[in-house]
Design an enzyme around this catalytic site. Structure first.
Site, short mmCIF file in Angstrom:
data_model
loop_
_atom_site.label_atom_id
_atom_site.label_comp_id
_atom_site.label_asym_id
_atom_site.label_seq_id
_atom_site.Cartn_x
_atom_site.Cartn_y
_atom_site.Cartn_z
N MET A 91 27.15 25.15 -74.88
CA MET A 91 27.84 24.20 -75.75
C MET A 91 26.87 23.57 -76.75
O MET A 91 27.20 23.41 -77.94
CB MET A 91 28.51 23.11 -74.92
CG MET A 91 29.39 22.17 -75.76
SD MET A 91 30.79 23.03 -76.52
CE MET A 91 31.96 23.01 -75.17
N LYS A 106 20.45 -3.52 -42.84
CA LYS A 106 20.19 -2.86 -41.57
C LYS A 106 20.47 -3.80 -40.38
O LYS A 106 20.97 -3.35 -39.34
CB LYS A 106 18.74 -2.37 -41.53
CG LYS A 106 18.48 -1.31 -40.47
CD LYS A 106 17.15 -0.62 -40.69
CE LYS A 106 16.94 0.51 -39.69
NZ LYS A 106 15.66 1.22 -39.91
N GLU A 134 21.90 13.61 -52.53
CA GLU A 134 22.97 12.61 -52.60
C GLU A 134 23.94 12.87 -53.74
O GLU A 134 25.13 12.57 -53.65
CB GLU A 134 22.38 11.20 -52.73
CG GLU A 134 21.67 10.69 -51.48
CD GLU A 134 20.20 11.09 -51.42
OE1 GLU A 134 19.51 10.68 -50.46
OE2 GLU A 134 19.73 11.82 -52.33
N PHE A 160 10.01 -1.77 -48.81
CA PHE A 160 10.04 -0.32 -48.95
C PHE A 160 11.48 0.17 -49.09
O PHE A 160 12.35 -0.15 -48.29
CB PHE A 160 9.38 0.35 -47.74
CG PHE A 160 9.43 1.85 -47.76
CD1 PHE A 160 8.71 2.58 -48.71
CD2 PHE A 160 10.22 2.55 -46.85
CE1 PHE A 160 8.78 3.97 -48.74
CE2 PHE A 160 10.27 3.92 -46.87
CZ PHE A 160 9.56 4.65 -47.82
N GLN A 161 11.73 0.94 -50.12
CA GLN A 161 13.04 1.50 -50.45
C GLN A 161 14.11 0.43 -50.63
O GLN A 161 15.30 0.68 -50.39
CB GLN A 161 13.47 2.54 -49.41
CG GLN A 161 12.62 3.81 -49.47
CD GLN A 161 13.20 4.96 -48.68
OE1 GLN A 161 13.92 4.77 -47.71
NE2 GLN A 161 12.87 6.19 -49.09
#
Length: 577
Positions: free
Chosen positions: A492, A179, A67, A129-130
């Site tokens: 750096m 959903k 993602e 869940f999630q």
């Protein structure tokens, strides 16, 4: 949100049709001329992906390998096109994996529309869940966000999201859709949003402020301009060039403002900031009028605020009122989009000449050239330098490529040494400084401007954060040119350790895999260069390729980027070594 319908001035674009919320999402995007998205599917966003499958002849989705890759790709697309990048992710970890990119887009004013799936509305707050509160998580780093729980809300909210993302000072928005809202039905019609009550995207222009600014500019003996990305976002490149050429004022760019003005323009004196050019940094504290155009006085530009341009009158052209007097006090603040305000001020400006003032920039540039630039572009040291790699790329592209840089030493070398002849040609992570940005952003940039060469300049550290996106190149055939400048260090950080921590190189030495073999595993042609005599030919071979190409260049390990303003120091205390 009870007043949402009253707060939006709408223009109807389609007739009412019965469809599901998921199908409505795709139709809303198509109505906004957004037919390309980046993302990664999962359970809570699956109804939308089912519609993507059905609409694949009209709507193109790019499956990234993470993602974070999706959102950086959307950023790259947006930065080269000016259009909002579109991102899809599922709930929970899918949504939270977007947060770094959202924060990056917020601070760099990049318009994005992020759409995440969420558990069904009856499960909200149950630790399903999630399930993750992405609205709460993303609130500090979005321009606006909203959770949809009913299918009927989808058209109005998406219209509002596009308007907010694009208007005024752009930024990322996030829409979280449960959903059940995706499965639910609605009578679909789409009406673009053109106005929101209490939200003034473009401040009203105050002509008196413009006249006041013009009076100060006309009287200036040593005026100096620092411009930022606001010139690019506002599409004001021509107005900006007209302004500087009439006033004959030397000007320097911030990191994000690069490419708004050709690097070869005689009034372009380089870049300001921690690793900017010597002359514009030093002379910031000598000018009598400092004109800031579409920039926000970031700390990397100003150094120590207590000593920054205290001798100068400050004129600030800016679209975002919150930036006025936030860091540097303005004597005159000119609010509005710079495309309009720069055009408006022209009638009040005198034709001017500042040749003697410009000679001061030329003198300091020669010092920097002798002590720093020549050693980078024409080095005598045995190892290759990052500067000469950029110089080699310039020879082949003639400044007509999009340069996408990651974060670190190589980023500063790219910003300092790459040539640009067109706007929207420099893409990098500015305010957040996100390592891993460049490879996915380059993929998105190439899809945004397929007819231009896109070259990613990446360090060996940042490359390994998102090199999984080589899989996206394998699948999409995006013809990105990838250059990894490998010094076997987190360069750096190592430079800071060398200069300020007595060379205690704690956790900065990096052992990397065989990058050429890794590219080969993804069917990308690749080569490795470690000798100066092989560099130019390797660059020519890479740029001649019609497909994606990987070039690893082994760099001098302790090749540092200078000039440098130490943290907390004044811009006039910039170091050349």
């Amino acid at each position: 949100m009870d007043t949402l319908k009253q707060s939006i001035n709408e223009v109807e674009t389609s007739k009412t049709i019965k469809m599901t919320g998921a199908e409505a999402v795709i139709n809303c995007l198509l109505a906004e001329d957004a037919d390309l998205a980046y993302g990664y599917p999962g359970g809570a966003i699956m109804p939308v992906y089912d519609e993507i499958y059905k609409y694949q002849d009209k709507f193109h989705h790019v499956l990234t390998r993470h993602e974070q890759g999706a959102i950086h790709a959307a950023q790259g697309f947006s930065r080269v096109t000016g259009k909002p990048g579109i991102v899809f992710a599922t709930s929970g970890p899918g949504a939270t994996n977007l947060v770094t990119g959202i924060a990056d887009a917020q601070i760099d004013s990049t318009p994005l529309v992020c759409i995440t799936g969420q558990v069904a509305s009856h499960l909200l707050g149950s630790d399903a869940f999630q399930e993750t509160d992405i609205i709460g998580i993303s609130t500090p780093v979005t321009k606006w966000n909203y959770q949809i729980t009913k299918a009927s809300e989808i058209p109005e909210i998406i219209a509002r999201a596009f308007f907010i993302a694009k208007s005024g000072r752009p930024g990322p928005v996030l829409i979280d859709i449960t959903k059940d809202a995706q499965f639910g039905e609605l009578d679909f019609s789409y009406k673009k949003c053109e106005k929101i009550r209490s939200y003034r995207a473009n401040p009203k222009i105050d002509v008196e402020k413009i006249k006041e600014a013009a009076t100060i500019i006309n009287a200036a003996k040593k005026p100096f301009i620092v411009w930022g990305q606001g010139v690019i976002i506002g599409g004001a490149e021509q107005e900006f060039q007209d302004f500087i050429e009439k006033t004959d004022i030397p000007c320097a760019s911030t990191v994000l403002g690069l490419s708004a003005l050709s690097t070869s323009h005689p009034l372009n004196v380089g870049m300001v900031g921690m690793h900017g050019n010597y002359a514009p940094n030093v002379l910031t504290n000598s000018c009598d009028v400092l004109i800031a155009i579409g920039m926000r006085f970031d700390d990397r530009v100003t150094g120590n605020l207590a000593t920054y341009a205290k001798q100068a009158k400050v004129i600030h052209f800016e679209i975002d009122p919150s930036e006025i007097n936030k860091n540097v006090k303005a004597d005159v603040a000119v609010l509005g989009t710079v495309k309009q305000t720069l055009a408006e001020i022209m009638q009040y400006l005198d034709k001017a000449s500042h040749k003697e003032w410009m000679k001061e920039f030329d003198k300091l540039y020669q010092i920097e050239k002798d002590k720093v630039i020549n050693d980078q572009l024409n080095p005598t040291k045995p190892g290759l330098t990052m500067g000469e790699v950029l110089g080699g790329i310039n020879k082949v592209t003639n400044g007509d490529a999009v340069i996408v840089s990651d974060v670190g030493q190589h980023q500063m070398f790219a910003c300092r040494y790459a040539d640009f002849i067109k706007s929207r040609s420099s893409v990098t992570s500015g305010g957040l400084g996100t390592m891993g940005f460049a490879l996915p952003a380059a993929i998105g940039a190439k899809m945004g401007v397929p007819n231009r060469e896109v070259v990613a300049i990446i360090g060996d550290g940042g490359y390994q954060m998102t090199c999984n996106e080589l899989g996206t190149i394998l699948q999409t055939k995006a013809a990105v040119k990838i250059v990894v400048l490998n010094n076997s260090y987190l360069g750096m950080v190592r430079q800071w350790q060398e200069l300020f921590f007595d060379k205690r190189y704690a956790s900065t030495e990096m052992i990397s895999p065989d990058f050429v073999k890794l590219a080969g595993a993804y069917d990308i042609e690749a080569q490795r260069v470690s000798k100066r005599e092989d560099l130019d030919a390797a660059i020519k071979t890479m740029m001649a390729s019609k497909e994606a190409y990987f070039l690893e260049v082994v760099i001098e390990q302790e090749d540092n980027v200078f000039p440098m303003i130490p943290t907390g120091a004044s811009v006039s205390d910039i170091r050349l070594s």
